[in-house]
Design a protein around this motif. Structure first.
Motif, PDB file in Angstrom:
ATOM      1  N   GLY A 198       0.782  -1.228   0.000  1.00  0.00           N
ATOM      2  CA  GLY A 198       0.000   0.000   0.000  1.00  0.00           C
ATOM      3  C   GLY A 198       0.812   1.275   0.000  1.00  0.00           C
ATOM      4  O   GLY A 198       0.241   2.371   0.155  1.00  0.00           O
ATOM      5  N   TYR A 199       2.125   1.176  -0.222  1.00  0.00           N
ATOM      6  CA  TYR A 199       2.958   2.378  -0.228  1.00  0.00           C
ATOM      7  C   TYR A 199       2.726   3.186  -1.502  1.00  0.00           C
ATOM      8  O   TYR A 199       2.599   2.620  -2.596  1.00  0.00           O
ATOM      9  N   SER A 200       2.710   4.486  -1.350  1.00  0.00           N
ATOM     10  CA  SER A 200       2.502   5.385  -2.483  1.00  0.00           C
ATOM     11  C   SER A 200       3.794   5.543  -3.276  1.00  0.00           C
ATOM     12  O   SER A 200       4.895   5.258  -2.782  1.00  0.00           O
ATOM     13  N   THR A 201       3.668   6.041  -4.486  1.00  0.00           N
ATOM     14  CA  THR A 201       4.847   6.281  -5.317  1.00  0.00           C
ATOM     15  C   THR A 201       5.825   7.245  -4.650  1.00  0.00           C
ATOM     16  O   THR A 201       7.034   6.954  -4.604  1.00  0.00           O
ATOM     17  N   PRO A 202       5.375   8.389  -4.115  1.00  0.00           N
ATOM     18  CA  PRO A 202       6.345   9.286  -3.458  1.00  0.00           C
ATOM     19  C   PRO A 202       7.068   8.629  -2.285  1.00  0.00           C
ATOM     20  O   PRO A 202       8.270   8.835  -2.103  1.00  0.00           O
ATOM     21  N   ASP A 203       6.358   7.828  -1.501  1.00  0.00           N
ATOM     22  CA  ASP A 203       7.001   7.179  -0.353  1.00  0.00           C
ATOM     23  C   ASP A 203       7.981   6.093  -0.796  1.00  0.00           C
ATOM     24  O   ASP A 203       9.042   5.910  -0.183  1.00  0.00           O
ATOM     25  N   ILE A 204       7.641   5.367  -1.850  1.00  0.00           N
ATOM     26  CA  ILE A 204       8.564   4.358  -2.370  1.00  0.00           C
ATOM     27  C   ILE A 204       9.839   5.029  -2.868  1.00  0.00           C
ATOM     28  O   ILE A 204      10.950   4.548  -2.622  1.00  0.00           O
TER      29      ILE A 204
END
Length: 407
Positions: free
Chosen positions: A374-380
């Motif tokens: 469930g991690y978002s693109t910015p967080d990844i």
């Protein structure tokens, strides 16, 4: 637009001329979205032991190799573009001129890699250079020294290594040295950092060299946080909550203290860093080996035969990609996404890498695991490299304020 995921690249890898088929199949198991995210991100791996590998037996890693965890084709396939090259100096050389010599020789090895393929690699001496080299389609090779013993008690050596490009130093390795006690060594001669170690940390702050607390004792970790005026990193450590009693990993309180310092923990991929099952396997194996060594001698045919047969008779319990994701996720839940990164220890942990992450071609699998969580693109992107670049820039800023030389 970066184009490394073309059919030509994939088919070249799958042909086994660019990389072995096992790693190739693992590398392309991620979704197109995960592959695209890996390719478009700056991936900073905090610790890869290529210099020691090619020092022991030279291989041209600018082309495909049949051994090891890193080469140019596999790095491109995985999207890796800023692996810290570990200038690893074994503790057996501590206190000798050979220690300092070895560090310089390993830096020479990295310079040789770049010199043979300047269209593929470049040494990065600042966070901005990583970005600039990414824009030029080059793989950055920043340098991190694993073990501060090559300083030999002389700040002039620290300055010299800075000039050669060293941008982090792991204060110690397997033994207590003249800087710090080690998590692996029962000899706690300093009860943390030594007086010289405190001076080293201060000078590293002035120069703009990141202080790395992987390998140090718990007491040395807290001493370092007290002394350092810049954020501190753990370049290749995982979470002790998954491996109780393993001081080489960080407990929850330490992770929180590291984050309060605005630092970052970079998760190690070695199976024994990830699961108690793998830890227990090594502990049982080592105890049995010690008994054979004591009875017959460590160099005896019986000892060698035991070592060769043990793994065949007792299959190693590899960790999995999911275990790596669980370490990342727990760290994020403890301290937030801004304080977590990756420090694989590729080419440094031998045949103990988890399923799904067997070499540098497989970072898209990690991206897929984080997407599934469930991690978002910015967080990844932060986990893959943005967080380390942010810390590096903060360390550079502190150095400028302390009137150290510019980077």
């Amino acid at each position: 637009m970066r184009s490394y995921v073309s059919k030509l690249v994939l088919s070249a890898c799958l042909s086994a001329t660019a990389c072995n088929t096992t790693n190739a199949s693992a590398a392309v198991s991620a979704s197109p979205e995960a592959i695209a995210l890996a390719q478009s991100s700056i991936i900073v791996d905090g610790h890869i032991d290529v210099p020691h590998r090619v020092f022991e037996a030279w291989e041209n890693v600018s082309a495909a190799t049949n051994s090891g965890d890193f080469d140019f084709p596999r790095a491109k396939l995985g999207g890796l573009n800023a692996p810290f090259m570990s200038i690893y100096v074994p503790s057996s050389l501590d206190g000798t001129d050979a220690s300092t010599q070895r560090a310089h020789q390993l830096i020479d090895q990295v310079e040789a890699i770049v010199g043979r393929a300047p269209e593929k690699f470049a040494i990065a001496r600042s966070a901005n250079e990583v970005q600039q080299q990414f824009d030029k389609d080059l793989i950055s090779l920043p340098l991190g020294m694993e073990n501060g013993a090559p300083l030999q008690g002389e700040l002039k050596n620290l300055d010299a290594f800075y000039q050669r490009g060293i941008r982090y130093i792991t204060l110690t390795h397997a033994k207590s040295n003249d800087i710090s006690d080690s998590s692996y060594d029962d000899n706690r001669q300093w009860d943390g950092l030594s007086p010289f170690g405190e001076t080293v940390v201060q000078r590293m702050n002035q120069l703009g060299i990141m202080v790395d607390i992987s390998h140090v004792s718990d007491a040395a970790f807290y001493d370092t946080l007290k002394v350092s005026r810049a954020p501190v990193i753990a370049s290749h450590s995982s979470l002790r909550s998954f491996t109780p009693g393993f001081e080489r990993n960080m407990d929850d309180a330490m992770v929180k203290a590291l984050a309060a310092n605005d630092g970052i923990i970079m998760i190690n991929f070695g199976s024994s860093f990830l699961t108690k099952t793998a830890q227990d396997w090594y502990n049982v194996r080592d105890q049995a080996q010690h008994k054979v060594d004591a009875e017959f001698g460590a160099e005896s045919p019986q000892a060698k035969l035991f070592s060769d047969q043990y793994r065949a008779n007792n299959p190693f319990p590899y960790a999995s990609l999911d275990d790596v994701v669980e370490h990342i996720d727990r760290a994020v839940k403890l301290v937030g996404v801004d304080h977590v990164g990756i420090g694989s220890d590729y080419d440094g942990v031998g045949d103990s890498l988890p399923t799904g992450l067997k070499d540098v071609a497989t970072y898209p699998n990690l991206v897929q695991g984080l997407m599934n969580k469930g991690y978002s693109t910015p967080d990844i992107r932060k986990i893959l490299g943005g967080n380390l670049l942010r810390v590096w820039q903060q360390v550079e800023t502190v150095a400028a304020k302390l009137s150290g030389p510019s980077t």
